[in-house]
Design an enzyme around this catalytic site. Sequence first.
Site, PDB file in Angstrom:
ATOM      1  N   GLY A  70       4.058   7.738  -3.444  1.00 12.34           N
ATOM      2  CA  GLY A  70       3.789   6.947  -4.445  1.00 12.34           C
ATOM      3  C   GLY A  70       1.804   6.065  -4.279  1.00 12.34           C
ATOM      4  N   ASN A 152       6.866  -4.957  -7.762  1.00  4.28           N
ATOM      5  CA  ASN A 152       7.893  -5.101  -6.297  1.00  4.28           C
ATOM      6  C   ASN A 152       7.658  -6.576  -5.439  1.00  4.28           C
ATOM      7  OD1 ASN A 152       4.683  -4.756  -5.459  1.00  4.28           O
ATOM      8  ND2 ASN A 152       5.052  -4.442  -3.768  1.00  4.28           N
ATOM      9  N   GLN A 180       8.240   0.527  -7.963  1.00  5.37           N
ATOM     10  CA  GLN A 180       9.957   0.432  -7.550  1.00  5.37           C
ATOM     11  C   GLN A 180      11.312   0.753  -9.083  1.00  5.37           C
ATOM     12  OE1 GLN A 180      10.772  -1.345  -4.623  1.00  5.37           O
ATOM     13  NE2 GLN A 180       9.199  -0.843  -3.945  1.00  5.37           N
ATOM     14  N   SER A 200       8.443   7.403  -6.181  1.00  7.82           N
ATOM     15  CA  SER A 200       8.095   7.564  -4.915  1.00  7.82           C
ATOM     16  C   SER A 200       9.402   7.304  -4.039  1.00  7.82           C
ATOM     17  CB  SER A 200       7.622   6.415  -4.318  1.00  7.82           C
ATOM     18  OG  SER A 200       7.134   6.623  -2.479  1.00  7.82           O
ATOM     19  N   ALA A 201       9.960   8.507  -3.235  1.00  4.56           N
ATOM     20  CA  ALA A 201      11.567   8.871  -3.991  1.00  4.56           C
ATOM     21  C   ALA A 201      11.730   8.443  -2.169  1.00  4.56           C
ATOM     22  CB  ALA A 201      11.330  10.243  -3.107  1.00  4.56           C
ATOM     23  N   HIS A 202      11.479   6.893  -1.836  1.00  9.22           N
ATOM     24  CA  HIS A 202      11.622   6.550  -0.555  1.00  9.22           C
ATOM     25  C   HIS A 202      12.459   5.215  -1.000  1.00  9.22           C
ATOM     26  CE1 HIS A 202       8.414   3.582   0.835  1.00  9.22           C
ATOM     27  NE2 HIS A 202       8.088   4.416   0.731  1.00  9.22           N
ATOM     28  N   THR A 238       0.570  23.051   1.073  1.00  7.95           N
ATOM     29  CA  THR A 238       1.698  23.747   1.377  1.00  7.95           C
ATOM     30  C   THR A 238       3.006  22.419   0.863  1.00  7.95           C
ATOM     31  OG1 THR A 238       1.303  25.257   2.421  1.00  7.95           O
ATOM     32  CG2 THR A 238       4.007  24.680   2.870  1.00  7.95           C
ATOM     33  N   CYS A 327       1.328  -6.987   2.973  1.00  5.49           N
ATOM     34  CA  CYS A 327       0.900  -6.228   4.518  1.00  5.49           C
ATOM     35  C   CYS A 327       1.481  -7.201   5.164  1.00  5.49           C
ATOM     36  CB  CYS A 327      -0.397  -6.454   3.539  1.00  5.49           C
ATOM     37  SG  CYS A 327      -0.985  -4.456   3.048  1.00  5.49           S
TER      38      CYS A 327
END
Length: 396
Positions: A70, A152, A180, A200-202, A238, A327
């Site tokens: 992301g 988030n 999110q 973002s996939a995670h 790749t 953070c």
Amino acid sequence: MFVYMDHTATTPTSPEVLNAMMPYFSENFGNPSSVYSFSRKSRAAIEKARAQVANALNADTSEIYFTGSGTEADNWALKGTLEKAKIAGKNHLITTKIEHHAILHTAEYLHKVEGVDVTYLPVDSEGFVKVEDVENAITDKTALVSVMFANNEVGTIEPIAEIGALCRAKKIPFHTDAVQAAAHLNIDVKAMNIDMLSMSAHKMYGPKGVGALFLRKGMRPENFVHGGAQEKGHRASTENIAGIVGFGEAMEILKSRLDDDLKINSARRDKLISGILAKIPHAKLNGATGDKRLPNNINFSFIGVEGETLLLDLDAKGISASTGSACSSESLDPSHVLLALGLKHEMAHGSLRFTIGRLTDDSQIDYVLDVLPEIVSRRREMSPLWEDYLKSKGEK
Ligand code: PLP
């Protein structure tokens, strides 16, 4: 009891997603750019995933570009658009004070290195950006408006369709960081007039290290990752085939259960929120309420107590949560989001975020409601700040 309540930080890759990914590590390992027929399987898998992601957003397949995260999608949208706009003499970026650091630090970089003027829009006490503030900030030098879809830390959902309509009418590109939001909400990029969108996939039970940027047809920011001709010549390197396959699968599954999850999560969220308000005096809910808040987000400040201290006490009881600040583990600064909502420093330090999801059940909500009041009360008894606060309220 192990209770994972940090689904906003990341989610586990679901078994179905992992299953779909497995053949692309050592069986169908062909490089999608190669010409022989063996590689076609890899190419076909990527194109299937592209269609799965596009379908979930009501986008066209050709409008989805896979990235490494992301964060990379955000960097590409901002840097690529501002670099391109420079040629046309436009050097103004509009964003908000509550963005993720993937946007804020990119905006700071653009200002420092490229001389870009950045307007950081304020938010109200619940975290909402005002559409008229966006309108008033636009000048003839504005190259991009970037407003996050949902925050988030506090879960506030921004008026994205209204901002999209405004930007379309003013012919200014509109980007939204939906890292999110895409994990919880129905998003229709066409109806919402979104030009660029990061994902973002995670965050949605897919693997880490893969994201995507939706680029509406006609949007052509400068490339961000230079090299080979992958992603139609717009994002070199790749392809992470297994990761991309996992992303597509995760997004299709997410979409198929989204409405049910929305209901279940919202009910659990509201139970935890009302339980905390009922059991812990002087608890402050941060962010918006109801359907203007992400269905999985619970964020509180407890005057007199440091968020970090609460995290350690909760951890000792088997509960994984967060202070909400992206953070927090590396910095002792109070959350920039909570400060933008108008919280005083001591309240911005005392925040605690629970984010629920597929690993959550009702017994876990009860467990948190059992242990948290005692933890907060014990820590407050040791806190001079709490004593001062009670005196200031005439309660001591
Ligand atoms: N944007 C937002 C709103 C986020 O919450 C996050 C991650 O927490 C990111 C961007 C970065 O995403 P990634 O971890 O895929 O780089």
